[in-house]
Design a protein around this motif. Structure first.
Motif, PDB file in Angstrom:
ATOM      1  N   CYS A  58    -145.888 -30.473  70.339  1.00  0.00           N
ATOM      2  CA  CYS A  58    -144.640 -30.918  69.702  1.00  0.00           C
ATOM      3  C   CYS A  58    -144.738 -32.368  69.245  1.00  0.00           C
ATOM      4  N   TYR A  63    -138.729 -33.547  67.630  1.00  0.00           N
ATOM      5  CA  TYR A  63    -139.055 -33.916  69.009  1.00  0.00           C
ATOM      6  C   TYR A  63    -139.174 -35.441  69.082  1.00  0.00           C
ATOM      7  N   CYS A 309    -132.037 -27.763  68.892  1.00  0.00           N
ATOM      8  CA  CYS A 309    -132.960 -27.634  67.767  1.00  0.00           C
ATOM      9  C   CYS A 309    -132.855 -26.258  67.103  1.00  0.00           C
ATOM     10  N   GLY A 310    -132.636 -26.240  65.800  1.00  0.00           N
ATOM     11  CA  GLY A 310    -132.537 -24.993  65.060  1.00  0.00           C
ATOM     12  C   GLY A 310    -131.327 -24.187  65.501  1.00  0.00           C
ATOM     13  N   GLY A 312    -131.324 -22.684  68.201  1.00  0.00           N
ATOM     14  CA  GLY A 312    -131.305 -22.891  69.645  1.00  0.00           C
ATOM     15  C   GLY A 312    -131.578 -21.648  70.459  1.00  0.00           C
ATOM     16  N   GLU A 315    -136.167 -21.162  69.105  1.00  0.00           N
ATOM     17  CA  GLU A 315    -137.009 -22.243  68.613  1.00  0.00           C
ATOM     18  C   GLU A 315    -137.617 -23.087  69.734  1.00  0.00           C
ATOM     19  N   CYS A 320    -139.466 -25.373  66.203  1.00  0.00           N
ATOM     20  CA  CYS A 320    -138.504 -26.481  66.280  1.00  0.00           C
ATOM     21  C   CYS A 320    -139.076 -27.607  65.433  1.00  0.00           C
ATOM     22  N   ASN A 324    -135.799 -27.419  59.897  1.00  0.00           N
ATOM     23  CA  ASN A 324    -134.797 -26.446  60.317  1.00  0.00           C
ATOM     24  C   ASN A 324    -133.395 -27.001  60.056  1.00  0.00           C
ATOM     25  N   THR A 327    -130.370 -27.603  63.193  1.00  0.00           N
ATOM     26  CA  THR A 327    -130.433 -28.518  64.333  1.00  0.00           C
ATOM     27  C   THR A 327    -129.130 -29.302  64.475  1.00  0.00           C
ATOM     28  N   ASP A 338    -134.557 -27.651  73.034  1.00  0.00           N
ATOM     29  CA  ASP A 338    -134.994 -26.473  72.292  1.00  0.00           C
ATOM     30  C   ASP A 338    -134.633 -25.256  73.142  1.00  0.00           C
ATOM     31  N   SER A 339    -135.224 -24.111  72.878  1.00  0.00           N
ATOM     32  CA  SER A 339    -134.800 -22.907  73.594  1.00  0.00           C
ATOM     33  C   SER A 339    -135.335 -22.818  75.021  1.00  0.00           C
TER      34      SER A 339
END
Length: 366
Positions: A58, A63, A309-310, A312, A315, A320, A324, A327, A338-339
């Motif tokens: 990442c 990030y 992120c995205g 969620g 991603e 991510c 995207n 976010t 993130d997820s």
């Protein structure tokens, strides 16, 4: 690879010892922690995967959007992660560097580094699937690190640093999220009790090898309540069991984590008895994360079912990215970045909730 790890390792750090910087944790008199050494997965990886041929990295926006001016360093969060928080709380340094960072300064070796690799696990198959450093690979790098220390400060001081440093191990989440529940790689051969036995055997072997290399003060984080992360909710809802009374968490996944944690705690008691010089402690991050998932509004969060992120939902890593359009604009409302991984704010809250374990840990360490 999870927030549980972060909480655990942080609180452990707090409960440990005092060093030389402006430490925020008050430790027992005559106790020093010359260095902090991290092993494990993405919860504590500060950038080692940047230098590996893997998708589990990442080192790109968004990030690190809240880390040192928005610099993506390979930390799976919007800001600092447990490795950094613990290093600062111990008064050792502000950030814990990745051992594989080509820009790593020689003097950093004296106060500790991170060997963790995002996507790894206790099960050797997990790191093969994700193409990252296994725990055995991390131990090989640790051996290399010891030789570098000897060159820098000699064998006697190296032995002191190795024996008095704090070691934190954070792994196990990926074994459940990737290798066991998401794929049939292990389920065809093992039921959950057998698989957790297999994981415990691997974890025990790693800890004994670490002890043989001179480590004495070792904190091992439990597997967090990984059935609660958005990734598990999205992808394992139809595989891992019902949603029951855990506020949307996947019960079968959490039950597997709890079974492993119970066995891990018992195994560490056995290791402490086997090695009288060992000071190994088990740190629970399962329940602090679970509580945060169940009562997010108590801590100022508004969203726990998805990451910032995205969308969620799924991603993480490459998915991510800065392109995207979904976010979030206010990360402070989210438990997860993130997820899979918590936000820096969530990490800090988890750590605070685990601090109460500190006093009892001190007595186990000294």
């Amino acid at each position: 690879m999870h927030p549980t790890c972060l909480a655990i390792f942080l609180f452990l750090l707090a409960s440990f010892f005092f060093q030389n910087l402006e430490a925020k944790i008050i430790l027992p008199k005559n106790v020093t922690v010359p260095a902090l050494i991290m092993f494990g997965d993405s919860i504590v990886d500060t950038g080692n995967n940047n230098h590996l041929a893997t998708l589990f990295k990442c080192n790109f926006p968004p990030y690190g959007k809240d880390f040192l001016g928005g610099e993506p360093t390979g930390r799976f969060s919007n800001g600092r992660i447990p490795s950094d928080i613990l290093a600062e709380e111990l008064g050792i340094k502000e950030f814990l560097p990745a051992y594989l960072d080509p820009n790593l300064q020689t003097e950093e070796l004296l106060t500790g580094v991170c060997f963790a690799s995002s996507g790894t696990g206790y099960d050797p198959l997990t790191s093969q699937v994700t193409s990252v450093l296994s725990l055995s690979d991390q131990l090989k790098l640790f051996k290399e690190y010891i030789e570098k220390l000897k060159t820098l400060v000699g064998e006697e001081r190296t032995a002191t640093i190795i024996s008095q440093s704090l070691y934190v191990v954070c792994a196990g989440s990926n074994d459940f999220l990737i290798t066991y529940f998401l794929t049939p790689l292990r389920r065809a051969k093992y039921d959950v009790p057998a698989y957790t036995d297999f994981m415990i055997q691997s974890a025990s072997t790693f800890l004994q090898e670490l002890y043989d290399l001179g480590a004495r003060r070792i904190a091992v984080l439990s597997v967090p309540s990984v059935g609660c992360v958005p990734y598990a909710r999205s992808l394992l809802g139809g595989i891992g069991g019902g949603r029951g009374g855990d506020g949307g968490c996947i019960e079968d996944v959490n039950e597997a984590a709890q079974l492993f944690n119970a066995k891990l705690s018992s195994q560490m008691d056995w290791l402490n008895n086997k090695f009288p010089e060992a000071r190994m402690v088990y740190i629970d991050v399962y329940f602090p994360l679970l509580h945060l998932n169940r009562r997010p509004r108590d801590y100022g969060f508004e969203e726990v079912s998805k990451g910032c992120c995205g969308t969620g939902k799924i991603e993480v890593a490459e998915l991510c990215n800065d392109l995207n359009p979904f976010t979030c604009t206010d990360v402070s409302k989210y438990v997860y970045w993130d997820s899979v991984h918590p936000t820096e704010k969530a990490y800090q809250i988890i750590f605070a909730s685990v601090e109460m374990q500190a006093q009892s840990l001190i007595y186990k360490f000294f």
